[in-house]
Design a protein around this motif. Structure first.
Motif, PDB file in Angstrom:
ATOM      1  N   LYS A  99      -2.060 -12.742  -1.484  1.00  0.00           N
ATOM      2  CA  LYS A  99      -2.959 -13.412  -0.552  1.00  0.00           C
ATOM      3  C   LYS A  99      -4.407 -13.298  -1.013  1.00  0.00           C
ATOM      4  CE  LYS A  99      -3.521 -14.355   4.245  1.00  0.00           C
ATOM      5  NZ  LYS A  99      -2.673 -15.460   4.566  1.00  0.00           N
ATOM      6  N   THR A 100      -4.777 -12.146  -1.565  1.00  0.00           N
ATOM      7  CA  THR A 100      -6.138 -11.949  -2.069  1.00  0.00           C
ATOM      8  C   THR A 100      -6.424 -12.921  -3.206  1.00  0.00           C
ATOM      9  OG1 THR A 100      -6.109  -9.628  -1.442  1.00  0.00           O
ATOM     10  CG2 THR A 100      -7.727 -10.263  -3.076  1.00  0.00           C
ATOM     11  N   LYS A 101      -5.463 -13.082  -4.112  1.00  0.00           N
ATOM     12  CA  LYS A 101      -5.633 -14.006  -5.235  1.00  0.00           C
ATOM     13  C   LYS A 101      -5.764 -15.449  -4.745  1.00  0.00           C
ATOM     14  CE  LYS A 101      -3.320 -11.131  -8.635  1.00  0.00           C
ATOM     15  NZ  LYS A 101      -2.121 -10.912  -9.442  1.00  0.00           N
ATOM     16  N   GLU A 102      -5.120 -15.766  -3.640  1.00  0.00           N
ATOM     17  CA  GLU A 102      -5.167 -17.121  -3.090  1.00  0.00           C
ATOM     18  C   GLU A 102      -6.396 -17.349  -2.215  1.00  0.00           C
ATOM     19  OE1 GLU A 102      -1.461 -17.399  -0.995  1.00  0.00           O
ATOM     20  OE2 GLU A 102      -0.298 -17.644  -2.829  1.00  0.00           O
ATOM     21  N   GLY A 103      -7.152 -16.294  -1.952  1.00  0.00           N
ATOM     22  CA  GLY A 103      -8.361 -16.423  -1.140  1.00  0.00           C
ATOM     23  C   GLY A 103      -8.123 -16.333   0.354  1.00  0.00           C
ATOM     24  N   GLY A 104      -6.963 -15.841   0.769  1.00  0.00           N
ATOM     25  CA  GLY A 104      -6.667 -15.699   2.192  1.00  0.00           C
ATOM     26  C   GLY A 104      -7.501 -14.614   2.838  1.00  0.00           C
ATOM     27  N   GLU A 105      -7.840 -14.808   4.102  1.00  0.00           N
ATOM     28  CA  GLU A 105      -8.692 -13.843   4.793  1.00  0.00           C
ATOM     29  C   GLU A 105      -8.038 -13.202   6.018  1.00  0.00           C
ATOM     30  OE1 GLU A 105     -12.491 -15.579   5.613  1.00  0.00           O
ATOM     31  OE2 GLU A 105     -12.774 -16.197   3.544  1.00  0.00           O
ATOM     32  N   ASP A 106      -6.952 -13.763   6.520  1.00  0.00           N
ATOM     33  CA  ASP A 106      -6.333 -13.177   7.704  1.00  0.00           C
ATOM     34  C   ASP A 106      -5.271 -12.156   7.302  1.00  0.00           C
ATOM     35  OD1 ASP A 106      -4.856 -15.312   6.644  1.00  0.00           O
ATOM     36  OD2 ASP A 106      -3.787 -15.639   8.509  1.00  0.00           O
ATOM     37  N   ARG A 107      -4.861 -11.366   8.264  1.00  0.00           N
ATOM     38  CA  ARG A 107      -3.869 -10.311   8.004  1.00  0.00           C
ATOM     39  C   ARG A 107      -2.500 -10.949   7.795  1.00  0.00           C
ATOM     40  NH1 ARG A 107      -3.505  -4.626  11.207  1.00  0.00           N
ATOM     41  NH2 ARG A 107      -1.605  -3.855  10.259  1.00  0.00           N
ATOM     42  N   PRO A 108      -1.900 -10.745   6.601  1.00  0.00           N
ATOM     43  CA  PRO A 108      -0.583 -11.329   6.337  1.00  0.00           C
ATOM     44  C   PRO A 108       0.481 -10.780   7.278  1.00  0.00           C
ATOM     45  CG  PRO A 108      -1.583 -10.500   4.313  1.00  0.00           C
ATOM     46  CD  PRO A 108      -2.418 -10.013   5.458  1.00  0.00           C
ATOM     47  N   GLU A 109       1.472 -11.588   7.564  1.00  0.00           N
ATOM     48  CA  GLU A 109       2.560 -11.179   8.466  1.00  0.00           C
ATOM     49  C   GLU A 109       3.256  -9.919   7.965  1.00  0.00           C
ATOM     50  OE1 GLU A 109       6.779 -12.980  10.041  1.00  0.00           O
ATOM     51  OE2 GLU A 109       5.140 -14.383   9.676  1.00  0.00           O
ATOM     52  N   ALA A 110       3.413  -9.790   6.649  1.00  0.00           N
ATOM     53  CA  ALA A 110       4.084  -8.609   6.086  1.00  0.00           C
ATOM     54  C   ALA A 110       3.305  -7.332   6.362  1.00  0.00           C
ATOM     55  CB  ALA A 110       4.278  -8.781   4.577  1.00  0.00           C
ATOM     56  N   CYS A 111       2.028  -7.449   6.692  1.00  0.00           N
ATOM     57  CA  CYS A 111       1.184  -6.274   6.953  1.00  0.00           C
ATOM     58  C   CYS A 111       1.155  -5.890   8.427  1.00  0.00           C
ATOM     59  CB  CYS A 111      -0.238  -6.536   6.467  1.00  0.00           C
ATOM     60  SG  CYS A 111      -0.353  -6.785   4.689  1.00  0.00           S
ATOM     61  N   GLU A 112       1.738  -6.679   9.289  1.00  0.00           N
ATOM     62  CA  GLU A 112       1.718  -6.409  10.731  1.00  0.00           C
ATOM     63  C   GLU A 112       2.303  -5.038  11.096  1.00  0.00           C
ATOM     64  OE1 GLU A 112       0.085  -7.997  13.100  1.00  0.00           O
ATOM     65  OE2 GLU A 112      -0.622  -9.430  11.618  1.00  0.00           O
ATOM     66  N   PRO A 113       3.386  -4.580  10.439  1.00  0.00           N
ATOM     67  CA  PRO A 113       3.935  -3.267  10.812  1.00  0.00           C
ATOM     68  C   PRO A 113       3.038  -2.084  10.442  1.00  0.00           C
ATOM     69  CG  PRO A 113       5.591  -4.559   9.643  1.00  0.00           C
ATOM     70  CD  PRO A 113       4.282  -5.271   9.512  1.00  0.00           C
ATOM     71  N   LEU A 114       2.048  -2.295   9.571  1.00  0.00           N
ATOM     72  CA  LEU A 114       1.170  -1.199   9.158  1.00  0.00           C
ATOM     73  C   LEU A 114       0.209  -0.827  10.274  1.00  0.00           C
ATOM     74  CD1 LEU A 114       0.126  -2.352   5.561  1.00  0.00           C
ATOM     75  CD2 LEU A 114       1.970  -0.791   6.198  1.00  0.00           C
ATOM     76  N   SER A 115      -0.092   0.449  10.357  1.00  0.00           N
ATOM     77  CA  SER A 115      -1.104   0.896  11.316  1.00  0.00           C
ATOM     78  C   SER A 115      -2.464   0.357  10.872  1.00  0.00           C
ATOM     79  CB  SER A 115      -1.149   2.427  11.366  1.00  0.00           C
ATOM     80  OG  SER A 115      -1.694   2.934  10.156  1.00  0.00           O
ATOM     81  N   GLY A 116      -3.433   0.391  11.753  1.00  0.00           N
ATOM     82  CA  GLY A 116      -4.772  -0.069  11.419  1.00  0.00           C
ATOM     83  C   GLY A 116      -5.358   0.689  10.241  1.00  0.00           C
ATOM     84  N   ASP A 117      -5.182   2.016  10.238  1.00  0.00           N
ATOM     85  CA  ASP A 117      -5.694   2.840   9.141  1.00  0.00           C
ATOM     86  C   ASP A 117      -5.012   2.511   7.820  1.00  0.00           C
ATOM     87  OD1 ASP A 117      -7.475   4.138  10.793  1.00  0.00           O
ATOM     88  OD2 ASP A 117      -6.235   5.922  11.040  1.00  0.00           O
TER      89      ASP A 117
END
Length: 75
Positions: A20-38
């Motif tokens: 996503k970073t390489k593509e220039g995306g700025e929102d939180r990817p769905e795959a990252c939703e289970p991660l805690s904020g920290d």
């Protein structure tokens, strides 16, 4: 230490974040939703540090590389 069952989630989040970073995306990817904020903040930081070239061959932060890249370009 990664708790049981979290390692796969973290790996998928890392891979997705890198793409996503390489593509220039700025929102939180769905795959990252289970991660805690920290954990998500840590992942963003690690991705940025690596992208800036501030890591060594072991993918560890390299202060010297950071300092060299931030050096005075007028000299």
């Amino acid at each position: 230490m990664v708790r049981s069952g979290y390692e796969g989630v973290a790996k998928e989040a890392f891979d997705t974040m890198e793409k996503k970073t390489k593509e220039g995306g700025e929102d939180r990817p769905e795959a990252c939703e289970p991660l805690s904020g920290d954990d998500y903040t840590t992942l963003l930081t690690a991705t940025a540090v690596d992208g800036l070239g501030w890591t060594n061959t072991d993918n560890q932060f390299d202060k010297l590389k950071m300092m060299e890249s931030l050096g005075d370009e007028d000299q």
